[in-house]
Design a protein around this motif. Structure first.
Motif, PDB file in Angstrom:
ATOM      1  N   THR A 234     -16.740  -2.935   4.248  1.00 52.50           N
ATOM      2  CA  THR A 234     -17.610  -1.789   4.488  1.00 52.50           C
ATOM      3  C   THR A 234     -17.595  -1.446   5.969  1.00 52.50           C
ATOM      4  O   THR A 234     -17.238  -2.274   6.809  1.00 52.50           O
ATOM      5  N   ASP A 235     -18.007  -0.224   6.282  1.00 55.88           N
ATOM      6  CA  ASP A 235     -18.134   0.153   7.684  1.00 55.88           C
ATOM      7  C   ASP A 235     -19.582  -0.036   8.133  1.00 55.88           C
ATOM      8  O   ASP A 235     -20.421  -0.540   7.398  1.00 55.88           O
ATOM      9  N   ARG A 236     -19.870   0.348   9.341  1.00 55.97           N
ATOM     10  CA  ARG A 236     -21.202   0.133   9.917  1.00 55.97           C
ATOM     11  C   ARG A 236     -22.287   0.834   9.097  1.00 55.97           C
ATOM     12  O   ARG A 236     -23.445   0.398   9.058  1.00 55.97           O
ATOM     13  N   ASP A 237     -21.943   1.935   8.448  1.00 56.19           N
ATOM     14  CA  ASP A 237     -22.899   2.685   7.632  1.00 56.19           C
ATOM     15  C   ASP A 237     -23.010   2.137   6.216  1.00 56.19           C
ATOM     16  O   ASP A 237     -23.606   2.755   5.354  1.00 56.19           O
ATOM     17  N   LYS A 238     -22.383   0.986   5.962  1.00 57.11           N
ATOM     18  CA  LYS A 238     -22.429   0.300   4.675  1.00 57.11           C
ATOM     19  C   LYS A 238     -21.631   1.018   3.583  1.00 57.11           C
ATOM     20  O   LYS A 238     -21.745   0.690   2.407  1.00 57.11           O
ATOM     21  N   ALA A 239     -20.832   2.006   3.965  1.00 56.84           N
ATOM     22  CA  ALA A 239     -19.970   2.664   2.984  1.00 56.84           C
ATOM     23  C   ALA A 239     -18.819   1.727   2.647  1.00 56.84           C
ATOM     24  O   ALA A 239     -18.209   1.119   3.532  1.00 56.84           O
ATOM     25  N   VAL A 240     -18.506   1.603   1.352  1.00 55.78           N
ATOM     26  CA  VAL A 240     -17.430   0.724   0.908  1.00 55.78           C
ATOM     27  C   VAL A 240     -16.089   1.402   1.186  1.00 55.78           C
ATOM     28  O   VAL A 240     -15.794   2.477   0.653  1.00 55.78           O
ATOM     29  N   LEU A 241     -15.277   0.768   2.011  1.00 52.05           N
ATOM     30  CA  LEU A 241     -13.963   1.312   2.346  1.00 52.05           C
ATOM     31  C   LEU A 241     -12.903   0.840   1.371  1.00 52.05           C
ATOM     32  O   LEU A 241     -11.948   1.551   1.080  1.00 52.05           O
ATOM     33  N   ALA A 242     -13.040  -0.395   0.889  1.00 55.40           N
ATOM     34  CA  ALA A 242     -12.089  -0.937  -0.084  1.00 55.40           C
ATOM     35  C   ALA A 242     -12.750  -2.098  -0.805  1.00 55.40           C
ATOM     36  O   ALA A 242     -13.562  -2.827  -0.226  1.00 55.40           O
ATOM     37  N   LYS A 243     -12.408  -2.255  -2.075  1.00 56.48           N
ATOM     38  CA  LYS A 243     -12.965  -3.345  -2.874  1.00 56.48           C
ATOM     39  C   LYS A 243     -11.906  -3.799  -3.872  1.00 56.48           C
ATOM     40  O   LYS A 243     -11.308  -2.986  -4.570  1.00 56.48           O
ATOM     41  N   GLU A 244     -11.694  -5.101  -3.937  1.00 60.03           N
ATOM     42  CA  GLU A 244     -10.652  -5.659  -4.808  1.00 60.03           C
ATOM     43  C   GLU A 244     -11.243  -6.782  -5.651  1.00 60.03           C
ATOM     44  O   GLU A 244     -12.014  -7.608  -5.151  1.00 60.03           O
ATOM     45  N   TYR A 245     -10.878  -6.802  -6.934  1.00 63.09           N
ATOM     46  CA  TYR A 245     -11.358  -7.845  -7.857  1.00 63.09           C
ATOM     47  C   TYR A 245     -10.258  -8.887  -8.069  1.00 63.09           C
ATOM     48  O   TYR A 245      -9.073  -8.553  -8.123  1.00 63.09           O
TER      49      TYR A 245
ATOM     50  N   SER B 164     -13.703   7.514   6.695  1.00 60.70           N
ATOM     51  CA  SER B 164     -13.399   8.374   7.829  1.00 60.70           C
ATOM     52  C   SER B 164     -11.928   8.762   7.832  1.00 60.70           C
ATOM     53  O   SER B 164     -11.059   7.948   7.538  1.00 60.70           O
ATOM     54  N   SER B 165     -11.656  10.012   8.168  1.00 68.13           N
ATOM     55  CA  SER B 165     -10.257  10.453   8.212  1.00 68.13           C
ATOM     56  C   SER B 165      -9.494   9.747   9.302  1.00 68.13           C
ATOM     57  O   SER B 165      -8.279   9.630   9.248  1.00 68.13           O
ATOM     58  N   LYS B 166     -10.212   9.251  10.338  1.00 69.45           N
ATOM     59  CA  LYS B 166      -9.543   8.536  11.414  1.00 69.45           C
ATOM     60  C   LYS B 166      -8.957   7.223  10.928  1.00 69.45           C
ATOM     61  O   LYS B 166      -7.950   6.742  11.451  1.00 69.45           O
ATOM     62  N   LEU B 167      -9.623   6.641   9.966  1.00 77.23           N
ATOM     63  CA  LEU B 167      -9.105   5.368   9.448  1.00 77.23           C
ATOM     64  C   LEU B 167      -7.902   5.580   8.554  1.00 77.23           C
ATOM     65  O   LEU B 167      -7.078   4.691   8.359  1.00 77.23           O
ATOM     66  N   ARG B 168      -7.853   6.754   7.939  1.00 78.36           N
ATOM     67  CA  ARG B 168      -6.756   7.162   7.062  1.00 78.36           C
ATOM     68  C   ARG B 168      -6.636   6.294   5.826  1.00 78.36           C
ATOM     69  O   ARG B 168      -6.803   6.775   4.726  1.00 78.36           O
ATOM     70  N   ALA B 169      -6.322   5.059   5.955  1.00 76.75           N
ATOM     71  CA  ALA B 169      -6.114   4.207   4.769  1.00 76.75           C
ATOM     72  C   ALA B 169      -6.530   2.799   5.112  1.00 76.75           C
ATOM     73  O   ALA B 169      -6.373   2.347   6.234  1.00 76.75           O
TER      74      ALA B 169
END
Length: 222
Positions: free
Chosen positions: A145-156, A2-7
């Protein structure tokens, strides 16, 4: 995203503590002294594990969250790691194994401030008969992830392990400074999930989805 989250920035620092995962067999019922010693040793190990997993150590500057925390869980299909020689699913061909036993977590946020999360991840790691060395580096990931299960960030992340001649070890790894910005004070922690899992191959995913379990074969000394 979401653009509201920005980063969405995730910074994690970790420190592990390891302890032996194999306990010696109990002696015969007649050997009461040895049974007593074993019982004391087991109690000591339990106390140590409870200390490692004590959630009060996760409190973030003793601040309280204004709302619910993000749901933190282990992704089932990535919860176990099994590596076999020549892809043969047999105890005698095991190279490395691993299991994420669970996650203890805590969060803090106030007003429209970002959500801060800290957690402890518990691993049980194994060295099979076909292991080429006494050390191995496991790779795992943490995702938001957000409520819609979209991955917002992932780190290994890499988890180096030394077995010291043992077949299995337990490792408790502390993960801190997971920061999730919020668009406003109305965005609660329940809008997000934090997932944890091993970096697994498609074959391992299929193995896990089938609910398979692995046990080491007892290898007799030469």
């Amino acid at each position: 995203m979401s653009s509201k989250l920005r980063a969405l920035l995730i910074g994690l620092s970790l420190a592990g503590v390891a302890s032996a995962a194999i306990l010696p067999d109990l002696a015969s019922a007649q050997n009461r002294d040895r049974d007593r010693d074993q019982s004391e040793d087991d109690a000591s190990k339990r106390a140590k594990k409870e200390e490692e997993w004590e959630q009060k150590d996760l409190r973030l500057a003793k601040r309280r969250a204004d709302g619910p925390c993000p749901y933190v869980k282990v992704l089932y299909e990535a919860a176990r790691y099994h590596e076999f020689a020549d892809n043969k699913e047999a105890s005698s061909d095991a190279i490395w194994t691993g299991q994420i036993n669970g996650v203890a977590s805590d969060c803090a946020y106030k007003g429209d401030q970002p959500i801060e999360i800290a957690m402890i991840i518990g691993f049980s790691l194994g060295k099979g008969p076909k292991a080429p060395a006494d050390t191995n580096t496991y790779r795992y990931w943490v995702a938001v992830t957000d409520r819609d299960k979209a991955v917002l960030a992932k780190e290994y992340f890499d988890l180096p392990v030394r077995f010291n001649g043992q077949q299995t070890v337990d490792v408790a790894t502390r993960v801190e400074n997971i920061v999730i910005p919020r668009a406003s004070s109305t965005v609660a922690g329940s809008n997000f999930e934090v997932l944890v899992g091993f970096d697994v191959t498609p074959q391992m995913v299929d193995f896990n989805r089938q609910g398979k379990r692995f046990r080491f074969a007892k290898v007799k000394p030469q």
